[in-house]
Design an enzyme around this catalytic site. Structure first.
Site, PDB file in Angstrom:
ATOM      1  N   CYS A 157      98.403 -33.086 -41.317  1.00  0.00           N
ATOM      2  CA  CYS A 157      99.474 -32.165 -41.748  1.00  0.00           C
ATOM      3  C   CYS A 157      99.262 -30.742 -41.234  1.00  0.00           C
ATOM      4  O   CYS A 157     100.090 -29.873 -41.479  1.00  0.00           O
ATOM      5  CB  CYS A 157      99.581 -32.157 -43.275  1.00  0.00           C
ATOM      6  SG  CYS A 157      98.216 -31.323 -44.105  1.00  0.00           S
TER       7      CYS A 157
ATOM      8  N   TYR B 277      80.965 -30.725 -32.882  1.00  0.00           N
ATOM      9  CA  TYR B 277      81.518 -29.398 -33.159  1.00  0.00           C
ATOM     10  C   TYR B 277      80.743 -28.676 -34.260  1.00  0.00           C
ATOM     11  O   TYR B 277      80.550 -27.456 -34.207  1.00  0.00           O
ATOM     12  CB  TYR B 277      83.022 -29.473 -33.468  1.00  0.00           C
ATOM     13  CG  TYR B 277      83.837 -29.527 -32.194  1.00  0.00           C
ATOM     14  CD1 TYR B 277      84.168 -28.363 -31.509  1.00  0.00           C
ATOM     15  CD2 TYR B 277      84.230 -30.735 -31.650  1.00  0.00           C
ATOM     16  CE1 TYR B 277      84.878 -28.405 -30.320  1.00  0.00           C
ATOM     17  CE2 TYR B 277      84.946 -30.794 -30.459  1.00  0.00           C
ATOM     18  CZ  TYR B 277      85.268 -29.621 -29.795  1.00  0.00           C
ATOM     19  OH  TYR B 277      85.963 -29.659 -28.604  1.00  0.00           O
TER      20      TYR B 277
ATOM     21  N   SER C 221      85.172 -20.392 -15.026  1.00  0.00           N
ATOM     22  CA  SER C 221      85.316 -21.144 -13.774  1.00  0.00           C
ATOM     23  C   SER C 221      86.754 -21.075 -13.260  1.00  0.00           C
ATOM     24  O   SER C 221      87.010 -21.360 -12.096  1.00  0.00           O
ATOM     25  CB  SER C 221      84.897 -22.604 -13.988  1.00  0.00           C
ATOM     26  OG  SER C 221      85.611 -23.151 -15.077  1.00  0.00           O
TER      27      SER C 221
ATOM     28  N   HIS D 255      92.140 -20.837 -26.882  1.00  0.00           N
ATOM     29  CA  HIS D 255      91.680 -22.208 -27.150  1.00  0.00           C
ATOM     30  C   HIS D 255      91.182 -22.410 -28.573  1.00  0.00           C
ATOM     31  O   HIS D 255      90.432 -23.351 -28.842  1.00  0.00           O
ATOM     32  CB  HIS D 255      90.592 -22.607 -26.129  1.00  0.00           C
ATOM     33  CG  HIS D 255      91.136 -22.737 -24.730  1.00  0.00           C
ATOM     34  ND1 HIS D 255      90.325 -22.698 -23.607  1.00  0.00           N
ATOM     35  CD2 HIS D 255      92.408 -22.907 -24.272  1.00  0.00           C
ATOM     36  CE1 HIS D 255      91.073 -22.843 -22.514  1.00  0.00           C
ATOM     37  NE2 HIS D 255      92.341 -22.961 -22.894  1.00  0.00           N
TER      38      HIS D 255
HETATM   39  C1  BJW Z   1      78.330 -16.863 -16.151  1.00  0.00           C
HETATM   40  C2  BJW Z   1      77.083 -16.767 -16.674  1.00  0.00           C
HETATM   41  C3  BJW Z   1      76.677 -15.496 -17.040  1.00  0.00           C
HETATM   42  C4  BJW Z   1      77.360 -18.801 -16.258  1.00  0.00           C
HETATM   43  N1  BJW Z   1      77.510 -14.464 -16.875  1.00  0.00           N
HETATM   44  N2  BJW Z   1      79.143 -15.838 -15.976  1.00  0.00           N
HETATM   45  C5  BJW Z   1      97.794 -27.648 -14.090  1.00  0.00           C
HETATM   46  C6  BJW Z   1      97.055 -28.234 -13.078  1.00  0.00           C
HETATM   47  C7  BJW Z   1      96.091 -29.216 -13.370  1.00  0.00           C
HETATM   48  C8  BJW Z   1      95.854 -29.629 -14.671  1.00  0.00           C
HETATM   49  C9  BJW Z   1      96.581 -29.050 -15.668  1.00  0.00           C
HETATM   50  C10 BJW Z   1      97.529 -28.085 -15.379  1.00  0.00           C
HETATM   51  N3  BJW Z   1      98.080 -27.675 -16.567  1.00  0.00           N
HETATM   52  C11 BJW Z   1      97.495 -28.369 -17.557  1.00  0.00           C
HETATM   53  C12 BJW Z   1      96.575 -29.205 -17.049  1.00  0.00           C
HETATM   54  C13 BJW Z   1      95.713 -30.148 -17.806  1.00  0.00           C
HETATM   55  C14 BJW Z   1      94.515 -29.454 -18.439  1.00  0.00           C
HETATM   56  C15 BJW Z   1      93.662 -28.820 -17.354  1.00  0.00           C
HETATM   57  O1  BJW Z   1      93.713 -27.633 -17.088  1.00  0.00           O
HETATM   58  N4  BJW Z   1      92.815 -29.611 -16.746  1.00  0.00           N
HETATM   59  C16 BJW Z   1      91.922 -29.114 -15.699  1.00  0.00           C
HETATM   60  C17 BJW Z   1      90.486 -29.438 -16.060  1.00  0.00           C
HETATM   61  C18 BJW Z   1      92.338 -29.717 -14.393  1.00  0.00           C
HETATM   62  N5  BJW Z   1      94.938 -28.459 -19.401  1.00  0.00           N
HETATM   63  C19 BJW Z   1      95.233 -28.805 -20.633  1.00  0.00           C
HETATM   64  O2  BJW Z   1      95.188 -29.969 -21.003  1.00  0.00           O
HETATM   65  C20 BJW Z   1      95.685 -27.710 -21.575  1.00  0.00           C
HETATM   66  N6  BJW Z   1      96.874 -28.122 -22.231  1.00  0.00           N
HETATM   67  C21 BJW Z   1      98.057 -28.122 -21.644  1.00  0.00           C
HETATM   68  O3  BJW Z   1      98.228 -27.625 -20.565  1.00  0.00           O
HETATM   69  O4  BJW Z   1      99.040 -28.732 -22.370  1.00  0.00           O
HETATM   70  C22 BJW Z   1     100.235 -29.128 -21.694  1.00  0.00           C
HETATM   71  C23 BJW Z   1      99.890 -30.208 -20.632  1.00  0.00           C
HETATM   72  C24 BJW Z   1      99.054 -31.245 -20.970  1.00  0.00           C
HETATM   73  C25 BJW Z   1      98.736 -32.219 -20.027  1.00  0.00           C
HETATM   74  C26 BJW Z   1      99.245 -32.130 -18.734  1.00  0.00           C
HETATM   75  C27 BJW Z   1     100.082 -31.043 -18.407  1.00  0.00           C
HETATM   76  C28 BJW Z   1     100.393 -30.086 -19.366  1.00  0.00           C
HETATM   77  C29 BJW Z   1      94.663 -27.510 -22.680  1.00  0.00           C
HETATM   78  C30 BJW Z   1      93.366 -26.988 -22.171  1.00  0.00           C
HETATM   79  C31 BJW Z   1      92.401 -26.859 -23.337  1.00  0.00           C
HETATM   80  C32 BJW Z   1      90.992 -26.520 -22.879  1.00  0.00           C
HETATM   81  N7  BJW Z   1      90.091 -26.660 -23.959  1.00  0.00           N
HETATM   82  C33 BJW Z   1      88.668 -26.454 -23.728  1.00  0.00           C
HETATM   83  C34 BJW Z   1      87.898 -27.002 -24.951  1.00  0.00           C
HETATM   84  C35 BJW Z   1      88.030 -26.072 -26.138  1.00  0.00           C
HETATM   85  C36 BJW Z   1      87.218 -26.561 -27.298  1.00  0.00           C
HETATM   86  C37 BJW Z   1      85.753 -26.650 -26.988  1.00  0.00           C
HETATM   87  O5  BJW Z   1      85.135 -25.662 -26.584  1.00  0.00           O
HETATM   88  O6  BJW Z   1      85.196 -27.727 -27.175  1.00  0.00           O
HETATM   89  O7  BJW Z   1      88.404 -25.060 -23.540  1.00  0.00           O
HETATM   90  S1  BJW Z   1      88.080 -27.176 -22.209  1.00  0.00           S
HETATM   91  C38 BJW Z   1      86.961 -25.917 -21.827  1.00  0.00           C
HETATM   92  O8  BJW Z   1      87.333 -25.258 -20.605  1.00  0.00           O
HETATM   93  C39 BJW Z   1      87.089 -24.885 -22.952  1.00  0.00           C
HETATM   94  C40 BJW Z   1      87.025 -23.608 -22.193  1.00  0.00           C
HETATM   95  O9  BJW Z   1      87.626 -22.557 -22.923  1.00  0.00           O
HETATM   96  C41 BJW Z   1      87.748 -23.924 -20.914  1.00  0.00           C
HETATM   97  C42 BJW Z   1      87.431 -23.026 -19.783  1.00  0.00           C
HETATM   98  O10 BJW Z   1      86.091 -23.127 -19.430  1.00  0.00           O
HETATM   99  P1  BJW Z   1      85.309 -21.817 -18.999  1.00  0.00           P
HETATM  100  O11 BJW Z   1      85.285 -20.853 -20.101  1.00  0.00           O
HETATM  101  O12 BJW Z   1      85.834 -21.350 -17.717  1.00  0.00           O
HETATM  102  O13 BJW Z   1      83.807 -22.386 -18.876  1.00  0.00           O
HETATM  103  P2  BJW Z   1      83.129 -23.174 -17.697  1.00  0.00           P
HETATM  104  O14 BJW Z   1      81.954 -23.864 -18.287  1.00  0.00           O
HETATM  105  O15 BJW Z   1      84.095 -23.985 -16.918  1.00  0.00           O
HETATM  106  O16 BJW Z   1      82.641 -22.032 -16.692  1.00  0.00           O
HETATM  107  C43 BJW Z   1      81.612 -21.143 -17.055  1.00  0.00           C
HETATM  108  C44 BJW Z   1      81.543 -20.077 -15.985  1.00  0.00           C
HETATM  109  O17 BJW Z   1      80.592 -19.121 -16.415  1.00  0.00           O
HETATM  110  C45 BJW Z   1      81.074 -20.595 -14.617  1.00  0.00           C
HETATM  111  O18 BJW Z   1      81.922 -20.073 -13.611  1.00  0.00           O
HETATM  112  C46 BJW Z   1      79.665 -20.005 -14.487  1.00  0.00           C
HETATM  113  O19 BJW Z   1      79.319 -19.687 -13.145  1.00  0.00           O
HETATM  114  C47 BJW Z   1      79.785 -18.761 -15.307  1.00  0.00           C
HETATM  115  N8  BJW Z   1      78.540 -18.252 -15.866  1.00  0.00           N
HETATM  116  N9  BJW Z   1      76.513 -18.058 -16.718  1.00  0.00           N
HETATM  117  C48 BJW Z   1      78.752 -14.712 -16.320  1.00  0.00           C
HETATM  118  N10 BJW Z   1      75.439 -15.316 -17.559  1.00  0.00           N
END
Ligand code: BJW
Length: 266
Positions: free
Chosen positions: A128, A65, A207, A117
């Site tokens: 804490c 990080y 995504s 996030h």
């Molecule tokens: C371009 C480009 C250009 C490229 N121009 N575009 C319901 C169903 C299934 C699972 C779950 C659910 N509810 C909860 C879950 C579990 C889980 C989850 O969703 N898992 C899935 C993976 C299946 N969710 C959680 O755990 C969340 N908590 C929660 O729900 O608590 C209660 C609970 C827990 C457990 C079970 C049930 C309920 C918390 C989620 C926290 C996500 N945190 C992260 C890390 C943050 C810190 C860090 O950065 O290190 O957040 S994960 C990561 O993904 C990060 C991002 O914000 C997030 C989204 O990613 P994003 O931004 O979409 O990026 P990418 O890389 O995926 O995509 C990039 C896109 O850009 C692509 O499409 C490219 O094509 C495009 N691109 N160049 C425009 N130039």
């Protein structure tokens, strides 16, 4: 496609711009699902971004990080971030909802993005929850000469001991939302409310696979808003998007702003 999107944007009264990692890609910040490169290449971001990883190896996770914070500190907002700020200047009821943990929207001029996030710049105690100071180390040895204000470099791939909390002595952790953790309730409810009352939602560079954030465009679609997606690739949000503008955000968003209002960000 661009014409349909720009017309809808020009006519919209209430807009939500929902962003993900892709909007920062052209600022040199890797997207979350990009394969990691260099000395981080053997790690999977989805495994590092968990409370379990921090408990098992706090120095590895804190080092990752801090390296990312350094990368962001050296990066500049791109034309996509500037275009989002330009939309905000033209649409009085406009809300930016971001999943990103960088600060590039703010530096581009967006006034108060809703952060689902967390942030790389808001560390807190893992025991804490007290806010902790942001360490002054902000440069990386892999990204060239240190920037002004840098104190000492954070080499790529290096473990770093997290600071300890001044109050309770617990380990300081990044102020981000990891898998399995709850999103900040106020931010999530503000984002859902904005999505439910907007007439246009622009989903940029995400995504759309991480929940509950991925519900935001779904909420807007259910409330009959026009959903426009900007992404070079097909995504899980294709099913809710009325218009898909395929291309990089730093190219497509300025084009969209120009097409809507006849001028765009510099
Ligand atoms: C371009 C480009 C250009 C490229 N121009 N575009 C319901 C169903 C299934 C699972 C779950 C659910 N509810 C909860 C879950 C579990 C889980 C989850 O969703 N898992 C899935 C993976 C299946 N969710 C959680 O755990 C969340 N908590 C929660 O729900 O608590 C209660 C609970 C827990 C457990 C079970 C049930 C309920 C918390 C989620 C926290 C996500 N945190 C992260 C890390 C943050 C810190 C860090 O950065 O290190 O957040 S994960 C990561 O993904 C990060 C991002 O914000 C997030 C989204 O990613 P994003 O931004 O979409 O990026 P990418 O890389 O995926 O995509 C990039 C896109 O850009 C692509 O499409 C490219 O094509 C495009 N691109 N160049 C425009 N130039």
């Amino acid at each position: 496609m661009l014409e349909r999107a720009s017309e809808a944007l020009r006519e919209a009264q209430r807009v939500v711009v929902f962003t993900g990692a892709g909007i920062s890609a052209e600022s040199g910040i890797p997207t979350f699902r990009d394969a990691m490169t260099g000395l981080w290449a053997r790690y999977d971001p989805a495994e590092l971004a968990t409370p379990q990883a921090f408990r098992a190896d706090p120095e590895l996770v804190w080092g990752w990080y801090e390296w990312r914070r350094a990368l962001v500190s050296r990066a500049q907002p791109n034309a996509g971030h500037l275009a989002v700020a330009a939309i905000e200047a033209r649409v009085p009821d406009m809300v930016v909802v971001t999943q990103n943990v960088d600060d590039l929207h703010e530096r581009a001029g967006s006034s108060a993005p809703i952060r689902l996030h967390g942030s790389l710049f808001a560390p807190r105690c893992s025991a804490c929850a007290a806010p902790a100071p942001v360490p002054s180390v902000v440069s990386t040895t892999s990204a060239g000469a240190p920037a002004a204000g840098d104190v000492e470099p954070v080499p790529e791939g290096q473990r770093l001991a997290p600071p300890t909390c001044a109050g309770c002595g617990g380990l300081v952790r990044p102020g981000v939302v990891w898998f399995g953790e709850s999103l900040p309730a106020d931010a999530l409810s503000a984002a859902v409310e904005a999505a439910a009352r907007c007439d246009l939602l622009l989903a940029v560079g995400t995504s759309g696979v991480v929940y509950p954030a991925a519900e935001i465009p779904e909420v807007a679609a259910r409330h009959k808003a026009t959903v426009i997606q900007v992404n070079p690739q097909p995504t899980a949000l294709d099913r809710v998007a009325d218009v898909n503008l395929r291309g990089p955000a730093a190219v497509v968003l300025p084009e969209l702003v120009r097409a809507a209002w006849g001028d765009g960000p510099a």
